[in-house]
Design an enzyme around this catalytic site. Structure first.
Site, PDB file in Angstrom:
ATOM      1  N   SER A 198      -3.218  -9.085   6.984  1.00  0.00           N
ATOM      2  CA  SER A 198      -2.835  -7.706   7.269  1.00  0.00           C
ATOM      3  C   SER A 198      -2.161  -7.697   8.647  1.00  0.00           C
ATOM      4  O   SER A 198      -2.774  -8.032   9.649  1.00  0.00           O
ATOM      5  CB  SER A 198      -4.081  -6.808   7.266  1.00  0.00           C
ATOM      6  OG  SER A 198      -3.795  -5.602   7.935  1.00  0.00           O
ATOM      7  N   ARG A 201       0.710   4.232  17.273  1.00  0.00           N
ATOM      8  CA  ARG A 201       0.256   5.224  16.288  1.00  0.00           C
ATOM      9  C   ARG A 201       0.487   6.677  16.722  1.00  0.00           C
ATOM     10  O   ARG A 201       0.928   7.494  15.913  1.00  0.00           O
ATOM     11  CB  ARG A 201      -1.211   4.999  15.927  1.00  0.00           C
ATOM     12  CG  ARG A 201      -1.476   3.706  15.171  1.00  0.00           C
ATOM     13  CD  ARG A 201      -0.690   3.636  13.881  1.00  0.00           C
ATOM     14  NE  ARG A 201      -1.048   2.478  13.065  1.00  0.00           N
ATOM     15  CZ  ARG A 201      -0.244   1.467  12.775  1.00  0.00           C
ATOM     16  NH1 ARG A 201       0.988   1.453  13.261  1.00  0.00           N
ATOM     17  NH2 ARG A 201      -0.641   0.478  12.010  1.00  0.00           N
ATOM     18  N   ASP A 231       0.821  -1.217   0.000  1.00  0.00           N
ATOM     19  CA  ASP A 231       0.000   0.000   0.000  1.00  0.00           C
ATOM     20  C   ASP A 231       0.850   1.260   0.000  1.00  0.00           C
ATOM     21  O   ASP A 231       0.645   2.159  -0.818  1.00  0.00           O
ATOM     22  CB  ASP A 231      -0.929   0.043   1.226  1.00  0.00           C
ATOM     23  CG  ASP A 231      -2.146  -0.862   1.072  1.00  0.00           C
ATOM     24  OD1 ASP A 231      -2.487  -1.222  -0.082  1.00  0.00           O
ATOM     25  OD2 ASP A 231      -2.753  -1.202   2.097  1.00  0.00           O
ATOM     26  N   ASP A 288      -6.762   3.003  13.086  1.00  0.00           N
ATOM     27  CA  ASP A 288      -5.460   3.650  12.947  1.00  0.00           C
ATOM     28  C   ASP A 288      -5.555   5.035  12.309  1.00  0.00           C
ATOM     29  O   ASP A 288      -4.840   5.954  12.693  1.00  0.00           O
ATOM     30  CB  ASP A 288      -4.502   2.744  12.163  1.00  0.00           C
ATOM     31  CG  ASP A 288      -4.102   1.524  12.974  1.00  0.00           C
ATOM     32  OD1 ASP A 288      -4.086   1.621  14.212  1.00  0.00           O
ATOM     33  OD2 ASP A 288      -3.814   0.477  12.370  1.00  0.00           O
TER      34      ASP A 288
HETATM   35  N1  ARG Z   1      -7.457  -3.968  15.962  1.00  0.00           N
HETATM   36  C1  ARG Z   1      -6.239  -3.450  16.512  1.00  0.00           C
HETATM   37  C2  ARG Z   1      -6.377  -1.979  16.788  1.00  0.00           C
HETATM   38  O1  ARG Z   1      -7.304  -1.358  16.347  1.00  0.00           O
HETATM   39  C3  ARG Z   1      -5.034  -3.758  15.623  1.00  0.00           C
HETATM   40  C4  ARG Z   1      -4.982  -2.959  14.365  1.00  0.00           C
HETATM   41  C5  ARG Z   1      -3.798  -3.343  13.523  1.00  0.00           C
HETATM   42  N2  ARG Z   1      -3.561  -2.378  12.472  1.00  0.00           N
HETATM   43  C6  ARG Z   1      -3.314  -2.670  11.212  1.00  0.00           C
HETATM   44  N3  ARG Z   1      -3.191  -1.679  10.391  1.00  0.00           N
HETATM   45  N4  ARG Z   1      -3.189  -3.899  10.759  1.00  0.00           N
HETATM   46  O2  ARG Z   1      -5.556  -1.415  17.455  1.00  0.00           O
END
Ligand code: ARG
Length: 433
Positions: free
Chosen positions: A195, A114, A33, A143
């Site tokens: 992912s 993040r 991406d 995110d």
């Molecule tokens: N569900 C978790 C969260 O919201 C993990 C997210 C992982 N992020 C990703 N871009 N694969 O914190």
């Protein structure tokens, strides 16, 4: 890039109009991406791209390769920042002190990472004269909330673009775009990869069969933790020592926080510890299933919580979990910079001043269990606790008097209710019919 599907529309005040974009700081992971984005931004906005890659302790990542890839794709520069120490000290440590688990199982590694990544993006954007920050989040996850809330809070002068959220390229189209532009595509393209997001506090996998709630985990998803059935037959006890809530030593050896987290993760993973199969309420409304591998958190958090329980009074121990839940929710929900979080941290820090001592954790085929406890601050006296003994601060003769007064209001109220419930009583609504 002028056909309708790729037209750029904005909704929020911090989103960049195409005319505002001159130089873009791209948060670059090296994956498909953000690699497609690196090229696409240059074309669609006719802009320069500066790439930023943040090392939060992703196991096995070769950051020099990532950097080379960014430069190959036309980035005017690619900075790799080693933020492991800051991440451990300023983000993971407060989470440990707050025993932070969202939804009862997620130790928040992504949610903690993040705001730091976005803060570094702000720093580097300012330093390199960028007007806009670009990230690769989709419009379906948490995110985007964490990153954009951070940028809008810390840098109101900067704009944001999130091409993956805006463009309507499907995966096949992305791969075709990558091929056309000489962007290397890892692995086979027939099966979409999971992912993945990871750092030194954990690893998450989403997508593919994970979205099918009836599908039990396939072993190929576990790239960090050994499946428990294949873990060693001999258990291992590890001693985790804390000073004022900070993990400082492993089996008696003093270690930096980053090194301690790394070593505990490695030992935990080898014993199959830290697999979490989790259904989660996202901030953007959806429910999602995640497979988490959190070997360090699964050993350190129960050890910390146990030590805290030992040094806290019954009142402190009853009160803190409510604040912990609020802390975890704010952080999950992308509001790291919310003042309430700092207020809560002041409380967590104060409580943790007493949290010094050593906890023994026994690791065995997927489980991590507290087996020994030791603290100079324990609110515990073995001679008082021992069965049948009396004396010192505790007098068994005082117990009946305590029980009489302790239960007084409950006894009175119980009797009143019992009278009301008796049939024939005119105060009983059932008697009126
Ligand atoms: N569900 C978790 C969260 O919201 C993990 C997210 C992982 N992020 C990703 N871009 N694969 O914190």
């Amino acid at each position: 890039m002028t056909d309708d599907r790729h037209r750029i529309r904005t909704t929020a005040s911090y989103e960049a109009e195409p005319s505002e974009v001159g130089r873009v700081l791209l948060l670059y992971s090296g994956g498909l991406d953000t690699s497609v984005m690196l090229k696409w931004i240059q074309e669609a906005y006719d802009a320069e791209v500066v790439a930023l890659t943040v090392n939060l302790g992703q196991p096995g990542e070769d950051f020099e390769v990532v950097r080379g890839k960014a430069l190959n794709l036309g980035a005017v520069d690619c900075q790799v920042v080693d933020a492991r120490e800051e991440f451990a000290r300023d983000f993971v440590l407060p989470a440990i002190k707050a025993n932070a688990l969202y939804g009862g199982g997620y130790p928040l590694f992504t949610a903690l990472g993040r705001p730091l990544i976005a803060k570094l993006a702000v720093d580097y954007a300012r330093r390199t004269g960028c007007d806009t920050i670009a990230h690769g989040c989709t419009g379906k996850g948490n995110d985007q909330v964490r990153i954009e809330a951070t940028i809008a809070t810390l840098a109101p002068e900067l704009k944001v673009i999130a091409p993956v959220r805006g463009w309507q390229m499907g995966r096949d189209e992305e791969i075709e775009y990558a091929r056309k532009h000489g962007i290397p595509v890892k692995g086979g393209t027939e099966i979409a990869p999971y992912s993945i997001d990871d750092n030194l506090w954990g690893r998450s996998s989403e997508g593919r069969w994970i979205e099918d709630l009836a599908h039990a985990p396939d072993d190929d998803v576990f790239q960090l933790v050994t499946p428990p059935e294949r873990a060693p037959d001999a258990p291992q006890v590890v001693q985790i020592s804390f000073r004022q809530g900070v993990p400082v030593a492993l089996d008696g050896e003093q270690l930096s926080l980053v090194e301690l987290l790394r070593q505990v993760a490695e030992i935990g993973a080898s014993h199959g510890v830290g697999i979490v199969d989790h259904i989660e309420d996202r901030i953007v409304g959806l429910k999602v299933r995640d497979i988490y591998e959190v070997p360090a958190a699964a050993v350190i958090m129960p050890a910390h919580a146990e030590l805290e329980k030992l040094v806290g009074t019954i009142h402190q121990n009853q009160f803190k979990p409510g604040l912990e839940r609020q802390w975890a929710y704010l952080v999950y929900a992308g509001l790291w910079w919310e003042p309430l979080r700092a207020d809560l941290d002041a409380f967590m820090d104060r409580v943790n001043e007493q949290v010094t001592g050593t906890i023994g954790m026994k690791l065995y085929k997927g489980s991590a269990r507290v087996v020994t406890r030791e603290s100079p601050n324990a609110v515990y006296d073995q001679s008082l606790a021992s069965f049948g003994e009396s004396g010192g601060l505790f007098s068994q003769q005082a117990s009946p008097g305590f029980i009489e007064l302790w239960s007084l209001q409950s006894r009175m109220a119980y009797r009143l209710r019992a009278q009301l419930d008796e049939p024939g009583d005119e105060l009983d609504p059932r008697a009126k019919s």
